[in-house]
Scaffold this active site. Structure first.
Site, short mmCIF file in Angstrom:
data_model
loop_
_atom_site.label_atom_id
_atom_site.label_comp_id
_atom_site.label_asym_id
_atom_site.label_seq_id
_atom_site.Cartn_x
_atom_site.Cartn_y
_atom_site.Cartn_z
N GLU A 52 50.79 4.60 92.82
CA GLU A 52 51.87 3.64 92.64
C GLU A 52 52.02 2.75 93.88
O GLU A 52 52.25 1.54 93.75
CB GLU A 52 53.20 4.37 92.40
N ALA A 159 22.41 24.48 80.02
CA ALA A 159 21.44 23.50 79.52
C ALA A 159 20.32 24.27 78.86
O ALA A 159 19.65 25.09 79.50
CB ALA A 159 20.90 22.64 80.65
#
Length: 374
Positions: A52, A159
């Protein structure tokens, strides 16, 4: 543009800080006036200005006469407490911003809603829950740690070939997945606090366990190696390479003291845990890593470590790559090496499943319920 589109821009900005902000969450913000974006920002690093602040300062530099009466879109509820930086709620009020759109509330049970309530009490219009699911996913590790006493958020990455192998019978695994998949894997390394493997992977591959993404700055994760009897070679890469991150060796109670002393002199850190079911107690490992401010862990170990992690119930998220290859045999090294359930009803089931293509590879992502008893 719509509120969702502005928030998506803020999320895209927040993602740029992923891997740099730990133990803080990744947050992004955009300032909007009359349908025009006048300020953008994201939290760049722990101890640095919040999103912000960066976005409002950007707006003040670009269009100083437009900030008062503007709106700000921020992915996480603005803080309302003093930490290393002043409260973002004060920055919003002092800038004269009149509308705040929030992705998700702060997950800290002691803080949640405080920033929103404070702003509303000061007359600021606040709308919360814009792209909330996406905002929560971006900081899922931070949310988990905030609600579970610093227990790390654990991602299991696998994987495999189509027939479920991570290597041939000789141990050859280079490469099952393609370059795009491997780059994403390195991105995951960058985004987590620590990467964990077993001694089998250590001896077989001598990996560096660093994060290397082409064209992008990265942060190496802490390297955690499960090594019950301290069998690591003293010239292994995890011992000798230069890196901004330390190496932690996890041993059982019978690790040789002289070798441990030599490695300590080289800067290696140690965790000692009890043995359980013939291996290291992984729940103890996670607890001790949490006490060392490790908020997220990526497990890249072999079949034994992967199976042990599931059995121990420490896995939050699974990232499972499947390559369009198969060995056409049953003598390769399996993804999971251990004893599984006797009935399908007791199988591990992923929730919130998504798929993504990396060339011809497929990534299946899903979540496990760590609170479920097995």
């Amino acid at each position: 543009m719509t509120d969702n589109e502005y928030m998506q821009l803020a999320l895209d900005l927040a993602a740029k800080g992923k891997g740099f902000t730990s133990p803080n969450p990744s947050v992004g913000a955009v300032v909007v006036k009359n349908g025009q974006i006048i300020g953008r920002g994201f939290h760049p690093r722990a101890g640095g200005p919040h999103a912000e602040v960066v976005a409002i300062d950007d707006a003040l530099a670009n269009a100083p006469d437009q900030v008062r009466g503007a709106s700000i879109y921020v992915t996480l509820e603005p803080c309302n407490h003093f930490g290393k930086t002043p409260p973002c709620t004060h920055k919003i009020l002092n800038a004269g911003i009149t509308s705040v759109f929030v992705g998700c509330k702060d997950p800290n049970p002691n803080v949640s809603g405080g920033g929103i309530e404070f702003l509303r009490e000061k007359g600021v219009e606040v709308c919360a829950g814009i792209l909330e699911a996406e905002a929560r996913t971006l900081i899922e590790d931070f949310i988990w740690c905030a609600r579970n006493n610093r227990d790390p958020f654990v991602i299991l990455k696998c994987a495999a070939t189509l027939d479920g192998h991570i290597a041939t019978r000789t141990g050859d695994s280079k490469w099952i997945t393609n370059e795009k998949s491997r780059q994403f894997g390195h991105r995951l390394r960058h985004e987590v606090d620590a990467i964990l493997i077993g001694s089998g992977t250590l001896h077989g591959d001598d990996p560096s366990l660093t994060a290397r993404v082409e064209g992008q700055a990265t942060v190496d994760p802490v390297r955690v190696v499960l090594d019950t009897r301290l069998s690591v070679k003293e010239d292994a890469r995890v011992i000798t390479q230069e890196s901004s991150a330390p190496t932690i060796l996890v041993t059982g109670p019978d690790a040789p003291s002289e070798k441990k002393k030599r490695l300590l002199e080289k800067g290696i850190k140690f965790i000692q845990v009890d043995l359980k079911d013939g291996g290291l107690d992984l729940n103890q490992v996670m607890i001790k890593l949490g006490h060392m401010s490790v908020g997220s862990v990526l497990i890249e170990g072999g079949g034994k470590v992967a199976a042990s992690a599931l059995k121990a119930g420490i896995v939050n998220k699974v990232c499972y790559f499947v390559a369009p290859k198969f060995l056409g045999s049953n003598d390769g090294i399996p993804v999971f090496n251990g004893t599984g359930p006797e009935q399908i009803k007791d199988a591990f089931v992923l929730d919130r499943v998504s798929t993504r293509l990396f060339g011809t590879d497929v990534l299946v992502t899903g979540y496990l319920d760590r609170t479920a008893e097995r």
